[in-house]
Enzyme design. Structure first.
Site, PDB file in Angstrom:
ATOM      1  N   CYS A 144       0.827  -1.216   0.000  1.00  0.00           N
ATOM      2  CA  CYS A 144       0.000   0.000   0.000  1.00  0.00           C
ATOM      3  C   CYS A 144       0.861   1.266   0.000  1.00  0.00           C
ATOM      4  O   CYS A 144       1.919   1.310   0.650  1.00  0.00           O
ATOM      5  CB  CYS A 144      -0.874  -0.029   1.251  1.00  0.00           C
ATOM      6  SG  CYS A 144      -1.918   1.423   1.403  1.00  0.00           S
ATOM      7  N   GLU A 174       3.652  -5.974   8.696  1.00  0.00           N
ATOM      8  CA  GLU A 174       3.970  -4.597   8.269  1.00  0.00           C
ATOM      9  C   GLU A 174       5.121  -4.036   9.103  1.00  0.00           C
ATOM     10  O   GLU A 174       6.041  -3.404   8.564  1.00  0.00           O
ATOM     11  CB  GLU A 174       2.733  -3.702   8.407  1.00  0.00           C
ATOM     12  CG  GLU A 174       3.019  -2.276   7.961  1.00  0.00           C
ATOM     13  CD  GLU A 174       1.903  -1.309   8.307  1.00  0.00           C
ATOM     14  OE1 GLU A 174       0.719  -1.657   8.114  1.00  0.00           O
ATOM     15  OE2 GLU A 174       2.220  -0.200   8.790  1.00  0.00           O
ATOM     16  N   CYS A 280      -2.416   5.658   8.696  1.00  0.00           N
ATOM     17  CA  CYS A 280      -2.941   5.941   7.352  1.00  0.00           C
ATOM     18  C   CYS A 280      -4.329   6.567   7.466  1.00  0.00           C
ATOM     19  O   CYS A 280      -5.020   6.393   8.471  1.00  0.00           O
ATOM     20  CB  CYS A 280      -2.975   4.676   6.510  1.00  0.00           C
ATOM     21  SG  CYS A 280      -4.381   3.635   6.818  1.00  0.00           S
ATOM     22  N   SER A 310      -6.320  -8.877  12.845  1.00  0.00           N
ATOM     23  CA  SER A 310      -6.329  -7.590  12.138  1.00  0.00           C
ATOM     24  C   SER A 310      -6.150  -6.462  13.146  1.00  0.00           C
ATOM     25  O   SER A 310      -7.026  -6.214  13.983  1.00  0.00           O
ATOM     26  CB  SER A 310      -7.652  -7.428  11.380  1.00  0.00           C
ATOM     27  OG  SER A 310      -7.897  -6.068  11.105  1.00  0.00           O
ATOM     28  N   SER A 311      -5.018  -5.805  13.051  1.00  0.00           N
ATOM     29  CA  SER A 311      -4.683  -4.766  14.037  1.00  0.00           C
ATOM     30  C   SER A 311      -5.710  -3.642  14.049  1.00  0.00           C
ATOM     31  O   SER A 311      -6.170  -3.209  15.112  1.00  0.00           O
ATOM     32  CB  SER A 311      -3.297  -4.230  13.700  1.00  0.00           C
ATOM     33  OG  SER A 311      -3.065  -3.022  14.317  1.00  0.00           O
ATOM     34  N   ASN A 312      -6.114  -3.186  12.864  1.00  0.00           N
ATOM     35  CA  ASN A 312      -7.040  -2.034  12.864  1.00  0.00           C
ATOM     36  C   ASN A 312      -8.410  -2.436  13.399  1.00  0.00           C
ATOM     37  O   ASN A 312      -9.088  -1.643  14.044  1.00  0.00           O
ATOM     38  CB  ASN A 312      -7.105  -1.407  11.470  1.00  0.00           C
ATOM     39  CG  ASN A 312      -7.981  -2.178  10.521  1.00  0.00           C
ATOM     40  OD1 ASN A 312      -9.172  -1.916  10.418  1.00  0.00           O
ATOM     41  ND2 ASN A 312      -7.423  -3.163   9.832  1.00  0.00           N
ATOM     42  N   SER A 372     -10.053  -4.813   6.514  1.00  0.00           N
ATOM     43  CA  SER A 372      -9.890  -6.012   5.684  1.00  0.00           C
ATOM     44  C   SER A 372     -11.170  -6.844   5.627  1.00  0.00           C
ATOM     45  O   SER A 372     -11.130  -7.997   5.216  1.00  0.00           O
ATOM     46  CB  SER A 372      -8.717  -6.847   6.214  1.00  0.00           C
ATOM     47  OG  SER A 372      -8.783  -6.969   7.612  1.00  0.00           O
TER      48      SER A 372
HETATM   49  S1  SF4 Z   1      -5.000  -0.025   6.487  1.00  0.00           S
HETATM   50 FE1  SF4 Z   1      -5.360  -0.118   4.257  1.00  0.00          FE
HETATM   51  S2  SF4 Z   1      -4.976   1.973   3.477  1.00  0.00           S
HETATM   52 FE2  SF4 Z   1      -4.061   1.799   5.513  1.00  0.00          FE
HETATM   53  S3  SF4 Z   1      -1.940   1.212   5.160  1.00  0.00           S
HETATM   54 FE3  SF4 Z   1      -3.075  -0.686   5.506  1.00  0.00          FE
HETATM   55  S4  SF4 Z   1      -3.663  -1.350   3.470  1.00  0.00           S
HETATM   56 FE4  SF4 Z   1      -3.069   0.811   3.280  1.00  0.00          FE
END
Ligand code: SF4
Length: 394
Positions: A144, A174, A280, A310-312, A372
């Site tokens: 990304c 990442e 991001c 999934s971290s987010n 995701s």
């Molecule tokens: S969460 Fe999505 S937009 Fe943000 S860095 Fe990861 S892949 Fe890219």
């Protein structure tokens, strides 16, 4: 032999568009968006966050993976690991014949010029990239742009002799890839801190020095080879894994800034400290949207849909759990019945089952999904909830 690398897709966007829509789109979710992100049915009201689900980076990575399969129907196509942290999406790719380099029986070192390897949205380490390149594999790089932006800054730190302090999870793909960027330069170093508690320990070392043994007892897996805390904590630059909790990243940055100020004074700050925001915009938008959702609606329960790794998604659940009962579910099947839900509590490692989770009578549920999670899974959650509430109405 060096590899052929595709970084901007394979000119097959239109050819795979229908298959992607079939796999991940939801008509129901489109309709809910059109009606103010609210779904009402009998005693059930669902409020959807204004930003949720697939981010631009994931959208692109999945699109490129489908294009790759289309372009190379007769070649072996591999992913270095999960393309994104969603089991449903990874499984779909397996059904298209995409294998994982981590699969039993796959020997990554045996790959050659006939093999195609897709690199995930969160990128791979420099070592892995070099290895695949040496083997002459065809590479489809979906890293990304927001991750590339972090790498750019970390490289600049290393070039200028600053240690990259990365707020992230040391085992996350990442963060491992980002950390590897620092090592391209002779003076490149990194240290990964997970949270405020770890930050406090490092800040204490910056201010007062301390026991190297104790430092390495705690951080040995989180630093570059040859790391010397006396030498390598003098000049630091902050970065984050792009999906961390924004408020925590800001706190981490402020703590390091204060520690450096205490140690070296205001006049020397620029010589010892750098920072820039690397959360991001998609992560930020999803976190902001959930905060707004919690503020604007009287909710009884919050559901957060997304892979447990999934971290987010975990961070969305963390925000919600501070305000109301929150269930982080991996997929719609976790909604077993109106009386039983499988979910992963915030901060824990395993999934548990909770009973009596759905209130009786009129119920208002907040719903969001990690970057995701495809819309079709969110749509299935809505349909399942509909079914539960109707069954209870009877
Ligand atoms: S969460 Fe999505 S937009 Fe943000 S860095 Fe990861 S892949 Fe890219």
């Amino acid at each position: 032999m060096s590899s052929l690398i595709f970084r901007k897709g394979l000119d097959l966007k239109e050819a795979v568009a229908a298959r992607l829509a079939d796999s991940y789109h939801s008509q129901l979710i489109d309709e809910i968006k059109e009606t103010g992100y609210c779904h009402q049915s009998g005693r059930l009201t669902i409020h959807l966050a204004r930003e949720f689900g697939f981010c631009y980076g994931v959208d692109r990575a999945v699109d490129y993976a489908y294009q790759t399969r289309e372009r190379f129907p007769d070649r072996h196509v591999y992913l270095t690991g999960e393309i994104i942290h969603n089991p449903h999406v990874n499984e779909r790719l397996r059904t298209l014949g995409v294998q994982f380099l981590t699969d039993p029986g796959v020997d990554p070192h045996a790959l050659g010029s006939q093999d195609v390897v897709i690199l995930p949205a969160f990128g791979v380490t420099i070592r892995q990239m070099e290895q695949l390149d040496r083997q002459g594999c065809t590479l489809v790089d979906t890293t990304c742009g927001s991750v590339l932006n972090v790498w750019k800054n970390v490289k600049r730190y290393a070039q200028d002799g600053f240690t990259a302090i990365i707020h992230g999870k040391v085992s996350h793909e990442e963060t491992r890839a980002t950390a590897s960027q620092a090592l391209q330069f002779e003076a490149g170093r990194y240290l990964v801190v997970l949270d405020v508690a770890e930050t406090a320990q490092v800040c204490d070392y910056i201010r007062h020095g301390g026991s190297r043994e104790r430092f390495f007892e705690y951080f040995s897996q989180a630093v570059s080879d040859g790391f010397d805390p006396e030498r390598d904590l003098c000049r630091i630059g902050l970065a984050n894994q792009t999906t961390m909790l924004m408020s925590e990243s800001l706190e981490v940055e402020a703590m390091f800034r204060t520690a450096i100020l205490d140690r070296y004074g205001e006049a020397a700050l620029a010589d010892h400290f750098r920072a820039f925001d690397t959360i991001c915009s998609a992560t930020q938008d999803r976190q902001d949207a959930v905060v707004t959702l919690l503020r604007e609606h009287q909710l009884d329960v919050m559901l957060v849909v997304g892979g447990y790794n999934s971290s987010n998604t975990c961070n969305l659940a963390r925000i919600c759990s501070e305000t109301l009962p929150t269930y982080h579910i991996a997929d719609p099947a976790c909604l077993e019945s109106p009386d039983a839900i499988r979910h992963r509590p915030v901060g824990s490692k395993g999934e548990i089952s909770t009973r009596d989770w759905l209130p009786s009578g009129p119920v208002s549920i907040g719903l969001t999904a990690g970057a995701s999670t495809p819309d079709n899974l969110v749509g299935q959650v809505v349909k399942t909830l509909d079914g539960f509430c109707k069954a209870h109405d009877v």
